[in-house]
Scaffold this active site. Structure first.
Site, PDB file in Angstrom:
ATOM      1  CD  GLU A 159      -4.712  10.797  -2.305  1.00 21.54           C
ATOM      2  OE1 GLU A 159      -5.015  10.071  -3.265  1.00 21.54           O
ATOM      3  OE2 GLU A 159      -3.546  11.141  -2.052  1.00 21.54           O
ATOM      4  CG  ASP A 202       0.066   8.821  -7.448  1.00 23.67           C
ATOM      5  OD1 ASP A 202      -0.954   8.605  -6.772  1.00 23.67           O
ATOM      6  OD2 ASP A 202       1.103   8.136  -7.338  1.00 23.67           O
ATOM      7  CG  ASP A 262      -0.514   2.856  -3.726  1.00 27.02           C
ATOM      8  OD1 ASP A 262      -0.561   3.009  -4.961  1.00 27.02           O
ATOM      9  OD2 ASP A 262       0.062   3.654  -2.971  1.00 27.02           O
TER      10      ASP A 262
END
Length: 773
Positions: free
Chosen positions: A410, A407, A495
């Site tokens: 990016e 997670d 999300d």
């Protein structure tokens, strides 16, 4: 003029001038090559600036990776034009002009036979130019009624046309219609026109902006910000399945996932301690709601330090995982890239000592805020970093953790949520970029390779699990990705929120992910942010049982939505739907096996199998799950009926009691808890008995349900764990029913599994059958 007004004026000015062709300053090297991947013609155009390495190393094309999956070797690329180095640029300037149209090369079926066709230009009349030292422009034609698909994660309907799409991986936690950049960037676009397709794949991990006829003038364009050069592939014309097959043969295909990862997964941010985890797992078993996996979010760690566990809240970490395993639960743990800056923390000490972290242009370790506080970030472009990171996962395998969830990769930062101005037209100099990274061509600014960060982290994780448990199929889940991610990880789309339109959007979003080569994807069932209602949860499960990745997940800032948190009636409805997921596991296994052979996604648009149906091309609130199942869920509050379009042919309800004619619309009623699906006439579905965990599948009874007077189907099985299937260690049967007579023809018999019983349902009657060679 205020900031908002200035931005508006700037946007308006860009819109006025964007269609104008800037002067071309290109002064570098180029190659133009052509080949076929299977029957699909492919052109590869490469360009690099003067003085740059030619062409940039690709981390997307699977043949360039050790252990690449999907192709045995990179396709043969005969030159369509000469390869000109820097020394020859001025002399051969005519041949290097980006607007120069070389002869398009056709192949005969018999091999490499050159057939120059002087009247043809590049596919889609592609042209390109270099507008500045870091800005490249591409232009191509689009038929007026053509549709655009794929391109990874797009918050959109299935057709991406008439809008602009920015590909620059971003922690976009607020998923609203104006959001453009999201977590996943896959620069592969499918142009579909009357059943025939072209594909464009611009292989560059730098920021890209695709304008897919936003001005409604019949043209598309791409803006790329890179100083490294690029490779552009043009595929087709061909059918949609042929195009996706060729693209996934180029970028790789997923191997079979572990069977347990196809079951129901339960997660929350966060279950705060081990007692809560044990209690939640016990609720599933006592209530007989099928589930295979408990997922641990960031609170299992000690001060959010990766590769640790909390001594206070998870003191018996290994024992917890063992206890869960004894109750038939696997455990997945989250791992973020941020490494807490702490001189006493061994992971930080090792990374600093061996120069494994990203550094600023002046050589200092880049530090930013994430969950542990000030943190450093591994440079996964470096092979030695990936090897080091892979080895850290011994912490998890020694404790019995089954899978890893990557997670915030990016990468995301608390103090820099938008690392690059969305309106920028030029790439900042290295000194103004977040940090530097080391590529095979040398050190570059992060923005040049940002879209690769998540993929390379997943690659390191995947390779670590493979090295630590070489006989077991690894499971890695990621939020951030680039083209080729399917070789290393499953994806979920970040999300989302407990909104009905997010449920509706999940369908076209996951269809486009599948068309982008990524078969193993899903979204958080029930929604991550806000509070999920009882009705929304049931309707979401009704769709979610067909997501390849099947997980219930929510935020700690909202109310929990495990299947039992509402009324007993809602619990029963959720249980029934989840049981259907487990009944469908043999069919799902076959679909994943098909992907390894053809690249086909599990969730497919209707035009995948009905390319000549013009009405089907406009449908994006339904999808095909494989060839045989059509899913048409209710995705609006308070509705109990919906209009369903069924393509040509007869379609059966799952229980076989209702038959509807295709080629028309039907008003269909779906009660809460019903499976919103139809089965194609002539299909045979292998359905397992209801079970609580995938561990029961090996011995579960299988029912072959024939839908119609006759039927065809397949039944696939293997051990669900190892890679033996790659060496023929699987069973696959071709099933037929003609006038009530059942036959099973073996395709492969390499798996020696436990004995089980088989039944055939034909015209509502059940009878025992056998699978015998």
């Amino acid at each position: 003029m205020g900031t908002a007004e200035w931005r508006q004026a700037r946007q308006y000015q860009e819109r006025q001038t964007d269609s104008e062709r800037e002067a071309n300053i290109f002064n570098g090297g180029t190659t133009l090559e052509a080949t076929h991947i299977d029957s699909v013609p492919v052109v590869r155009l490469s360009a690099w600036p003067r003085g740059a390495t030619k062409p940039p190393h690709s981390f997307a094309v699977s043949a360039t990776e050790a252990g690449g999956n999907g192709v045995d070797a990179e396709p043969d690329w005969p030159d369509m034009d000469e390869d000109f180095g820097d020394d020859d640029v001025e002399e051969e300037r005519r041949n290097l002009r980006p607007d120069f149209k070389p002869d398009f090369v056709a192949y005969s079926e018999g091999g490499l036979v050159w057939e120059p066709q002087k009247d043809k230009k590049m596919p889609l009349n592609l042209e390109w130019l270099q507008a500045s030292d870091c800005r490249w422009r591409f232009f191509f034609d689009m038929e007026p009624d053509a549709s655009c698909f794929a391109m990874g994660e797009r918050l959109s309907g299935i057709n991406l046309r008439s809008s602009v799409h920015t590909l620059f991986n971003t922690d976009a936690s607020n998923h609203v219609e104006t959001v453009d950049s999201m977590y996943i960037s896959i620069p592969f676009m499918i142009l579909w026109h009357h059943g025939r397709c072209h594909g464009i794949f611009l292989d560059s991990p730098a920021r890209q902006k695709w304008d897919l006829d936003a001005e409604l003038n019949g043209t598309g364009s791409i803006e790329l910000l890179s100083r490294r050069g690029w490779q552009l592939y043009m595929l087709g014309p061909c059918s949609l399945p042929e195009l996706v097959s060729a693209y996934t043969k180029l970028t790789g295909r997923s191997k079979l996932p572990p069977l347990w990862s196809l079951g129901h997964q339960q997660s929350r941010w966060s279950y705060p301690d081990e007692n809560t985890v044990i209690r939640i797992a016990s609720e599933f078993r006592s209530r007989r709601i099928p589930c295979d996996t408990m997922v641990l979010d960031i609170d299992y760690m000690e001060e959010y330090r990766v590769f640790t566990h909390s001594k206070e809240r998870f003191p018996d970490f290994k024992q917890l995982i063992s206890e869960l395993d004894n109750n038939n639960f696997k455990v997945i743990t989250i791992v973020d890239p941020g490494v807490k800056k702490d001189a006493k923390y061994q992971v930080f000490k090792d990374g600093k000592k061996h120069d494994l972290f990203c550094t600023t242009s002046d050589g200092k370790i880049y530090i930013d805020e994430v969950w542990p506080g000030p943190s450093a970030f591994p440079d996964f472009m470096k092979e030695e970093t990936r090897t080091w990171w892979a080895a850290q996962h011994g912490f998890f395998t020694e404790n019995g953790v089954a899978g890893i969830w990557n997670d915030m990769n990016e990468p995301a930062f608390f103090k820099c949520e938008t690392p690059l101005d969305p309106l920028t037209k030029e790439l900042p100099p290295d000194s103004d970029q977040l940090f530097m990274q080391k590529t095979p061509e040398g050190t570059v600014g992060h923005f040049e390779v940002r879209n690769l960060y998540g993929l390379q982290m997943c690659r390191a994780t995947h390779e670590g699990l493979m090295a630590l448990r070489p006989r077991e199929r690894p499971f890695v889940l990621t939020r951030s990705a680039y083209a080729g991610i399917q070789r290393y990880a499953a994806v979920w789309l970040g999300d989302n929120t407990s909104w009905w339109h997010h449920l509706a959007h999940s369908i076209p979003m996951l269809i486009n992910m599948g068309l982008s080569g990524v078969p193993f994807g899903g979204v958080d069932i029930g929604g991550f942010w806000k509070n999920c209602s009882a009705e929304l949860l049931v309707r979401w499960y009704a769709v979610g049982i067909f997501y390849p990745f099947f997980r219930n997940h929510c935020s700690r800032e909202g109310t929990p939505h495990e299947p039992w948190v509402f009324t007993t009636e809602i619990e029963n409805q959720c249980r029934s739907l989840i049981e259907w997921r487990y009944r469908l596991l043999p069919y799902i296994q076959q679909l994943f096996f098909d992907h390894t052979r053809t690249g086909a996604p599990l969730m497919r648009p209707l035009i995948w199998h009905y390319p000549d149906d013009k009405f089907a091309a406009e449908v994006d609130d339904e999808f095909l799950f494989g060839e045989d199942i059509l899913v048409a869920p209710i995705v609006q509050r308070g509705r109990t009926t919906r209009s369903v379009y069924l393509p040509a042919g007869k379609w059966h309800s799952l229980d076989g009691k209702t038959v509807l004619e295709g080629g028309k619309l039907h008003m269909v009623k779906w009660g809460l808890g019903e499976v919103p699906a139809f089965v194609r006439d002539g299909a045979i579905l292998p359905l397992a008995d209801v079970m609580q965990t995938t561990r029961e599948l090996a011995e579960a009874s299988i029912t072959f349900h024939c839908y119609g007077e006759s039927g065809r189907g397949y039944f696939y099985e293997d051990d669900g764990t190892s890679f033996d299937y790659l060496e023929g260690g699987f069973d696959q049967w071709r099933l037929t029913v003609d006038n009530g007579t059942f036959r099973a023809q073996p395709i492969s018999l390499g798996y020696d599994g436990p004995a089980r019983t088989y039944q055939l349902i034909y015209k509502g009657n059940s009878q025992p059958v056998q699978l015998t060679p």
